[in-house]
Design a protein around this motif. Sequence first.
Motif, PDB file in Angstrom:
ATOM      1  N   UNK A 240       0.821  -1.209   0.000  1.00 19.40           N
ATOM      2  CA  UNK A 240       0.000   0.000   0.000  1.00 19.40           C
ATOM      3  C   UNK A 240       0.855   1.259   0.000  1.00 19.40           C
ATOM      4  N   UNK A 241       2.152   1.116   0.210  1.00 19.48           N
ATOM      5  CA  UNK A 241       3.064   2.262   0.276  1.00 19.48           C
ATOM      6  C   UNK A 241       4.105   2.208  -0.837  1.00 19.48           C
ATOM      7  N   UNK A 242       3.773   1.538  -1.934  1.00 21.50           N
ATOM      8  CA  UNK A 242       4.727   1.381  -3.038  1.00 21.50           C
ATOM      9  C   UNK A 242       4.062   1.673  -4.376  1.00 21.50           C
ATOM     10  N   UNK A 243       4.847   2.140  -5.321  1.00 19.16           N
ATOM     11  CA  UNK A 243       4.383   2.374  -6.694  1.00 19.16           C
ATOM     12  C   UNK A 243       5.508   2.001  -7.666  1.00 19.16           C
ATOM     13  N   UNK A 244       5.118   1.633  -8.876  1.00 21.55           N
ATOM     14  CA  UNK A 244       6.085   1.380  -9.943  1.00 21.55           C
ATOM     15  C   UNK A 244       5.778   2.301 -11.117  1.00 21.55           C
ATOM     16  N   UNK A 245       6.828   2.673 -11.850  1.00 25.55           N
ATOM     17  CA  UNK A 245       6.622   3.455 -13.053  1.00 25.55           C
ATOM     18  C   UNK A 245       7.140   4.875 -12.922  1.00 25.55           C
ATOM     19  N   UNK A 246       7.328   5.500 -14.077  1.00 22.27           N
ATOM     20  CA  UNK A 246       7.894   6.847 -14.104  1.00 22.27           C
ATOM     21  C   UNK A 246       6.860   7.943 -13.848  1.00 22.27           C
ATOM     22  N   UNK A 247       5.555   7.610 -13.975  1.00 13.99           N
ATOM     23  CA  UNK A 247       4.505   8.594 -13.684  1.00 13.99           C
ATOM     24  C   UNK A 247       3.448   7.950 -12.792  1.00 13.99           C
ATOM     25  N   UNK A 248       3.126   8.625 -11.690  1.00 11.73           N
ATOM     26  CA  UNK A 248       2.117   8.122 -10.758  1.00 11.73           C
ATOM     27  C   UNK A 248       1.271   9.277 -10.245  1.00 11.73           C
TER      28      UNK A 248
ATOM     29  N   UNK B 196       2.468  12.627   8.041  1.00 16.79           N
ATOM     30  CA  UNK B 196       3.575  12.249   7.173  1.00 16.79           C
ATOM     31  C   UNK B 196       3.137  11.126   6.238  1.00 16.79           C
ATOM     32  N   UNK B 197       3.545  11.230   4.985  1.00 19.33           N
ATOM     33  CA  UNK B 197       3.188  10.233   3.967  1.00 19.33           C
ATOM     34  C   UNK B 197       4.469   9.813   3.253  1.00 19.33           C
ATOM     35  N   UNK B 198       4.706   8.519   3.174  1.00 17.20           N
ATOM     36  CA  UNK B 198       5.907   8.000   2.528  1.00 17.20           C
ATOM     37  C   UNK B 198       5.524   6.959   1.479  1.00 17.20           C
ATOM     38  N   UNK B 199       6.161   7.029   0.335  1.00 16.68           N
ATOM     39  CA  UNK B 199       5.906   6.076  -0.745  1.00 16.68           C
ATOM     40  C   UNK B 199       7.223   5.689  -1.405  1.00 16.68           C
ATOM     41  N   UNK B 200       7.431   4.384  -1.569  1.00 18.14           N
ATOM     42  CA  UNK B 200       8.578   3.893  -2.332  1.00 18.14           C
ATOM     43  C   UNK B 200       8.170   3.841  -3.804  1.00 18.14           C
ATOM     44  N   UNK B 201       8.935   4.497  -4.650  1.00 20.09           N
ATOM     45  CA  UNK B 201       8.679   4.477  -6.086  1.00 20.09           C
ATOM     46  C   UNK B 201       9.852   3.810  -6.796  1.00 20.09           C
ATOM     47  N   UNK B 202       9.544   2.792  -7.579  1.00 22.62           N
ATOM     48  CA  UNK B 202      10.570   2.114  -8.372  1.00 22.62           C
ATOM     49  C   UNK B 202      10.461   2.594  -9.817  1.00 22.62           C
ATOM     50  N   UNK B 203      11.516   3.252 -10.283  1.00 23.75           N
ATOM     51  CA  UNK B 203      11.522   3.798 -11.645  1.00 23.75           C
ATOM     52  C   UNK B 203      12.957   3.824 -12.152  1.00 23.75           C
ATOM     53  N   UNK B 204      13.122   3.609 -13.441  1.00 28.36           N
ATOM     54  CA  UNK B 204      14.458   3.604 -14.050  1.00 28.36           C
ATOM     55  C   UNK B 204      15.395   2.631 -13.330  1.00 28.36           C
ATOM     56  N   UNK B 205      14.836   1.515 -12.867  1.00 29.43           N
ATOM     57  CA  UNK B 205      15.588   0.468 -12.186  1.00 29.43           C
ATOM     58  C   UNK B 205      16.237   0.967 -10.898  1.00 29.43           C
ATOM     59  N   UNK B 206      15.646   1.983 -10.281  1.00 36.05           N
ATOM     60  CA  UNK B 206      16.130   2.537  -9.023  1.00 36.05           C
ATOM     61  C   UNK B 206      14.977   2.654  -8.038  1.00 36.05           C
TER      62      UNK B 206
ATOM     63  N   UNK C 269       0.476  14.686  -9.868  1.00 36.67           N
ATOM     64  CA  UNK C 269       1.164  13.665 -10.650  1.00 36.67           C
ATOM     65  C   UNK C 269       2.667  13.793 -10.409  1.00 36.67           C
ATOM     66  N   UNK C 270       3.299  12.663 -10.131  1.00 38.84           N
ATOM     67  CA  UNK C 270       4.741  12.634  -9.868  1.00 38.84           C
ATOM     68  C   UNK C 270       5.440  11.962 -11.040  1.00 38.84           C
ATOM     69  N   UNK C 271       6.312  12.708 -11.701  1.00 35.73           N
ATOM     70  CA  UNK C 271       7.110  12.160 -12.788  1.00 35.73           C
ATOM     71  C   UNK C 271       8.552  11.990 -12.352  1.00 35.73           C
ATOM     72  N   UNK C 272       9.115  10.819 -12.613  1.00 39.46           N
ATOM     73  CA  UNK C 272      10.521  10.554 -12.289  1.00 39.46           C
ATOM     74  C   UNK C 272      11.313  10.635 -13.586  1.00 39.46           C
ATOM     75  N   UNK C 273      12.157  11.623 -13.692  1.00 36.56           N
ATOM     76  CA  UNK C 273      12.843  11.927 -14.944  1.00 36.56           C
ATOM     77  C   UNK C 273      14.310  11.521 -14.871  1.00 36.56           C
ATOM     78  N   UNK C 274      14.745  10.730 -15.831  1.00 36.99           N
ATOM     79  CA  UNK C 274      16.167  10.452 -16.013  1.00 36.99           C
ATOM     80  C   UNK C 274      16.705  11.589 -16.874  1.00 36.99           C
ATOM     81  N   UNK C 275      17.402  12.538 -16.277  1.00 37.13           N
ATOM     82  CA  UNK C 275      17.798  13.752 -16.993  1.00 37.13           C
ATOM     83  C   UNK C 275      18.783  13.458 -18.123  1.00 37.13           C
ATOM     84  N   UNK C 276      19.544  12.383 -17.998  1.00 36.02           N
ATOM     85  CA  UNK C 276      20.477  12.025 -19.074  1.00 36.02           C
ATOM     86  C   UNK C 276      19.701  11.625 -20.321  1.00 36.02           C
ATOM     87  N   UNK C 277      18.686  10.770 -20.134  1.00 40.39           N
ATOM     88  CA  UNK C 277      17.857  10.358 -21.271  1.00 40.39           C
ATOM     89  C   UNK C 277      17.042  11.543 -21.796  1.00 40.39           C
ATOM     90  N   UNK C 278      16.604  12.398 -20.878  1.00 42.31           N
ATOM     91  CA  UNK C 278      15.814  13.567 -21.262  1.00 42.31           C
ATOM     92  C   UNK C 278      16.620  14.484 -22.190  1.00 42.31           C
TER      93      UNK C 278
END
Length: 267
Positions: free
Chosen positions: A128-136, A151-161, A247-256
Motif C-alpha cells: 500500500x506504500x509502493x508504486x512502480x513506473x515513471x509517472x504516478x 507524514x506520507x511515505x511512498x517507495x517508487x521504483x523507476x528507471x531500475x532505481x 502527478x509525480x514524474x521521475x525523470x532520467x535527466x540524461x535520457x531527457x
Amino acid sequence: MADILQLVLVHYECPICNEYAYPPIRQCKIGHVICSSCFDKIALCPTCRREKSNQRSRLLEELHGDVIFPCKYNQEGCRKFDTGKKMLLHQKICIFETKSCPLNVAKTCYWTGADHNMVPHCFDSHPQMTRRGTYNRFRIEHVKDITDKTEIFTIIQAHERGFKLCRCLYKDGHMSWRVLFVSEFVNKYRFEFRIKFEGDEDVCLKLVPTHEQSKEGNIFEGKGHRILDADIIKNLCESNGGCLEYTVGVIDTKLDRIVNDILTWDV
C-alpha cells in the motif's frame, strides 16, 4: 596466503564488536586493541580487565594502509578485499550493507537486509506504500479536515532505481516535500522528480533526490527539502473539490537531454 592474512587481521579485531579497528586504533595498558567506537563505551579492557591506555597502537596504524582487509559485509555476500583506507571508502557504499526497512515509520517492521533487497521487501511487505513506473498520480482526501501533522511515505521504483517520496502536511496547512534514494547511488544528480498539481497548472515542484544524512534528524530539513505554503495548498484544494491531487514524474535527466537533442536535430 589466506593463513598469513588471517594472522595479520587477528591483531586488528576488536573483542567487543568483532569488527576490524581502523585509525585511530586504541588499546589497553597491556596492548590489547579496541576499536575507537567501543573504546569510549567501556571502563576496562574486556580481554584482560586492565585499564585503558591513552596511547594508541602506532604500529598497527602505520600498517593499516598496506594490510588487505575483507569487507565488513562479507557475511552478507560481499567478496571484495582491499587495503585499509580503500576498504573504508568501499564500505560506505557497499550494496551489501545491512539496513533497516525504509518504510519503518511506525517502528513496527523489524526487517533488515542489504541495499539490493530493500525495494523488493517494501513491495512484498508494504504494497500500500509502493508504486512502480515513471509517472504516478496521488490524491489526499479532505485536506482541510486534517488537524495534526501527517507524514506520507511512498517507495517508487523507476528507471531500475528505488526512491522514497516523503511528504508532510502540517497543522497550519503548509506542506514539506523531499525525495530520498532508497539505496546508495553514485550518479545522484541524474534524476529529478517533477510534480504537477490539479487545480493550477502553474504550480509545480522539482525535487532532486538526496541521501538521508542522519537517522535521528528531521528528513524534512536540509538539502533537497521543498515547501508549499498554506495558501497554495488551500487554493489547490479549493480548485479540486477539497482534495490535493498531483502527478509525480521521475525523470532520467540524461535520457531527457538525449531525447531533446534528437528532437532539435535538423532533418
